[in-house]
Design a protein around this motif. Structure first.
Motif, PDB file in Angstrom:
ATOM      1  N   ALA A 162       0.862  -1.278  -0.017  1.00 29.79           N
ATOM      2  CA  ALA A 162       0.065   0.020  -0.252  1.00 29.79           C
ATOM      3  C   ALA A 162       0.689   1.225   0.015  1.00 29.79           C
ATOM      4  O   ALA A 162       0.407   2.390  -0.185  1.00 29.79           O
ATOM      5  CB  ALA A 162      -0.802  -0.015   1.109  1.00 29.79           C
ATOM      6  N   GLY A 163       2.192   1.232   0.409  1.00 31.88           N
ATOM      7  CA  GLY A 163       3.091   2.306   0.052  1.00 31.88           C
ATOM      8  C   GLY A 163       3.229   2.929   1.597  1.00 31.88           C
ATOM      9  O   GLY A 163       3.651   4.069   1.443  1.00 31.88           O
ATOM     10  N   ASP A 199       5.728   4.917  -5.873  1.00 31.53           N
ATOM     11  CA  ASP A 199       4.545   5.685  -6.005  1.00 31.53           C
ATOM     12  C   ASP A 199       4.105   6.033  -4.295  1.00 31.53           C
ATOM     13  O   ASP A 199       4.288   5.223  -3.535  1.00 31.53           O
ATOM     14  CB  ASP A 199       3.490   5.021  -6.816  1.00 31.53           C
ATOM     15  N   SER A 200       3.433   7.038  -4.214  1.00 27.13           N
ATOM     16  CA  SER A 200       2.803   7.362  -3.174  1.00 27.13           C
ATOM     17  C   SER A 200       1.705   6.551  -2.977  1.00 27.13           C
ATOM     18  O   SER A 200       1.111   6.031  -3.601  1.00 27.13           O
ATOM     19  CB  SER A 200       2.273   8.895  -3.038  1.00 27.13           C
ATOM     20  N   PRO A 201       1.189   6.310  -1.711  1.00 34.66           N
ATOM     21  CA  PRO A 201      -0.257   5.448  -1.281  1.00 34.66           C
ATOM     22  C   PRO A 201      -1.085   5.905  -2.177  1.00 34.66           C
ATOM     23  O   PRO A 201      -1.974   4.871  -2.740  1.00 34.66           O
ATOM     24  CB  PRO A 201      -0.342   5.473   0.000  1.00 34.66           C
ATOM     25  N   ALA A 202      -1.393   7.283  -2.472  1.00 34.90           N
ATOM     26  CA  ALA A 202      -2.483   7.671  -3.139  1.00 34.90           C
ATOM     27  C   ALA A 202      -2.646   7.255  -4.645  1.00 34.90           C
ATOM     28  O   ALA A 202      -3.301   7.153  -5.303  1.00 34.90           O
ATOM     29  CB  ALA A 202      -2.874   9.391  -2.907  1.00 34.90           C
ATOM     30  N   LYS A 203      -1.331   7.074  -5.110  1.00 30.71           N
ATOM     31  CA  LYS A 203      -1.106   6.560  -6.507  1.00 30.71           C
ATOM     32  C   LYS A 203      -1.099   5.282  -6.849  1.00 30.71           C
ATOM     33  O   LYS A 203      -1.152   4.864  -8.077  1.00 30.71           O
ATOM     34  CB  LYS A 203       0.129   7.299  -6.923  1.00 30.71           C
ATOM     35  N   ARG A 204      -1.265   4.265  -5.824  1.00 31.87           N
ATOM     36  CA  ARG A 204      -1.279   2.905  -6.117  1.00 31.87           C
ATOM     37  C   ARG A 204      -2.618   2.464  -6.154  1.00 31.87           C
ATOM     38  O   ARG A 204      -3.696   2.997  -5.540  1.00 31.87           O
ATOM     39  CB  ARG A 204      -0.512   2.248  -4.760  1.00 31.87           C
TER      40      ARG A 204
END
Length: 79
Positions: free
Chosen positions: A46-47, A66-71
């Motif tokens: 999940a990052g 990638d940041s969590p929001a981009k995964r």
């Protein structure tokens, strides 16, 4: 499709090593003993935790940086 290649993460004296072949879309269960790294692996996917080395491939694209929001993942914390 998810593929985890030579993934390594360290936290203090604990080291998690994961290498999985490509996983087709399905429902999977992550089962293991307490302290075995299940939550750590989910946090890595999940990052929310940084990997030491390796790749997390989603549709053949490395999402490890990638940041969590981009995964294309999510995690629900139990606490």
């Amino acid at each position: 499709m998810l593929e985890i290649s030579n993934l390594m993460a360290t936290n203090g004296d604990f080291t998690l090593l994961v290498d999985l072949p490509p996983l087709e879309p399905a429902i999977y269960a992550l089962i293991g003993p307490s302290g075995g790294g299940k939550s750590t692996l989910l946090a890595l996917l999940a990052g929310f935790q940084k990997i030491t080395s390796g790749h997390i491939l989603w549709l053949k694209r490395n999402i490890a940086e990638d940041s969590p929001a981009k995964r294309p993942t999510a995690i629900l914390f139990q606490e």
